[in-house]
Write a protein that holds these residues in place. Sequence first.
Motif, PDB file in Angstrom:
ATOM      1  N   UNK A   3       0.730  -1.087   0.009  1.00 28.52           N
ATOM      2  CA  UNK A   3       0.122   0.040   0.034  1.00 28.52           C
ATOM      3  C   UNK A   3       0.934   1.313   0.087  1.00 28.52           C
ATOM      4  N   UNK A   4       0.374   2.192  -0.332  1.00 27.00           N
ATOM      5  CA  UNK A   4       1.194   3.711  -0.377  1.00 27.00           C
ATOM      6  C   UNK A   4       0.774   4.470   0.841  1.00 27.00           C
ATOM      7  N   UNK A   5       1.626   5.011   1.457  1.00 25.60           N
ATOM      8  CA  UNK A   5       1.424   6.002   2.574  1.00 25.60           C
ATOM      9  C   UNK A   5       1.922   7.248   2.381  1.00 25.60           C
ATOM     10  N   UNK A   6       0.853   8.356   2.458  1.00 27.43           N
ATOM     11  CA  UNK A   6       1.346   9.664   1.772  1.00 27.43           C
ATOM     12  C   UNK A   6       1.866  10.499   2.998  1.00 27.43           C
ATOM     13  N   UNK A   7       3.286  10.580   2.833  1.00 27.45           N
ATOM     14  CA  UNK A   7       4.032  11.103   3.982  1.00 27.45           C
ATOM     15  C   UNK A   7       4.367  12.663   3.916  1.00 27.45           C
ATOM     16  N   UNK A   8       4.090  13.322   2.531  1.00 25.11           N
ATOM     17  CA  UNK A   8       4.601  14.701   2.463  1.00 25.11           C
ATOM     18  C   UNK A   8       3.796  15.271   1.316  1.00 25.11           C
ATOM     19  N   UNK A   9       3.330  16.374   1.580  1.00 28.80           N
ATOM     20  CA  UNK A   9       2.873  17.312   0.572  1.00 28.80           C
ATOM     21  C   UNK A   9       3.436  18.792   0.209  1.00 28.80           C
ATOM     22  N   UNK A  10       3.755  19.262  -0.624  1.00 33.19           N
ATOM     23  CA  UNK A  10       4.218  20.491  -0.837  1.00 33.19           C
ATOM     24  C   UNK A  10       3.344  21.441  -1.945  1.00 33.19           C
ATOM     25  N   UNK A  11       2.959  22.418  -1.548  1.00 28.42           N
ATOM     26  CA  UNK A  11       2.221  23.464  -2.499  1.00 28.42           C
ATOM     27  C   UNK A  11       3.221  24.366  -2.889  1.00 28.42           C
ATOM     28  N   UNK A  12       3.474  24.286  -4.335  1.00 26.85           N
ATOM     29  CA  UNK A  12       4.399  25.216  -5.184  1.00 26.85           C
ATOM     30  C   UNK A  12       3.877  26.572  -5.393  1.00 26.85           C
ATOM     31  N   UNK A  13       4.277  27.439  -4.678  1.00 27.76           N
ATOM     32  CA  UNK A  13       3.676  28.877  -5.049  1.00 27.76           C
ATOM     33  C   UNK A  13       3.927  29.089  -6.541  1.00 27.76           C
ATOM     34  N   UNK A  14       2.861  30.054  -6.937  1.00 21.26           N
ATOM     35  CA  UNK A  14       2.876  30.443  -8.280  1.00 21.26           C
ATOM     36  C   UNK A  14       3.279  31.792  -8.432  1.00 21.26           C
ATOM     37  N   UNK A  15       4.479  32.074  -8.760  1.00 18.56           N
ATOM     38  CA  UNK A  15       5.217  33.317  -9.057  1.00 18.56           C
ATOM     39  C   UNK A  15       4.792  34.004 -10.093  1.00 18.56           C
ATOM     40  N   UNK A  16       4.465  35.353 -10.185  1.00 18.06           N
ATOM     41  CA  UNK A  16       4.074  36.054 -11.136  1.00 18.06           C
ATOM     42  C   UNK A  16       5.243  36.065 -12.323  1.00 18.06           C
ATOM     43  N   UNK A  17       4.963  36.149 -13.543  1.00 18.90           N
ATOM     44  CA  UNK A  17       5.855  36.249 -14.553  1.00 18.90           C
ATOM     45  C   UNK A  17       6.602  37.646 -14.566  1.00 18.90           C
ATOM     46  N   UNK A  18       8.026  37.344 -14.807  1.00 19.94           N
ATOM     47  CA  UNK A  18       8.550  38.549 -14.961  1.00 19.94           C
ATOM     48  C   UNK A  18       8.788  39.141 -16.384  1.00 19.94           C
ATOM     49  N   UNK A  19       7.754  39.071 -17.183  1.00 22.21           N
ATOM     50  CA  UNK A  19       7.769  39.248 -18.373  1.00 22.21           C
ATOM     51  C   UNK A  19       8.257  40.878 -18.574  1.00 22.21           C
ATOM     52  N   UNK A  20       9.341  41.217 -19.213  1.00 20.24           N
ATOM     53  CA  UNK A  20       9.847  42.498 -19.438  1.00 20.24           C
ATOM     54  C   UNK A  20       8.995  43.255 -20.604  1.00 20.24           C
TER      55      UNK A  20
END
Length: 92
Positions: A74-91
């Motif tokens: 079976x699988x055990x969920x041990x970690x979750x990370x929510x990756x922040x959405x950075x605004x694009x740095x479009x020039x």
Amino acid sequence: MRCLLPTILSLVMLSSCTTDSSSEVQPIPGSITYGGQPRTKLTKSPPGSAIYNSFYDSTGSRVKETYILQPDRSLKLVRRVIVPDFPSRGGS
């Protein structure tokens, strides 16, 4: 007083620790184990192997999860990370 301060700090730090099983990471929609264990079993991976899953949640945030394969396959969920959405740095 010098001896008392480390003792108080240690007690404060230990009081924040918990062994409650409710602190486990719970599956959310998109998780491999959401709605129960998957039907297929991982037979070639050894127990203790890490399995990674990434998906977008309902808010559009990228989610990365880590599972550990248990001896019963079976699988055990041990970690979750929510990756922040950075605004694009479009020039210009």
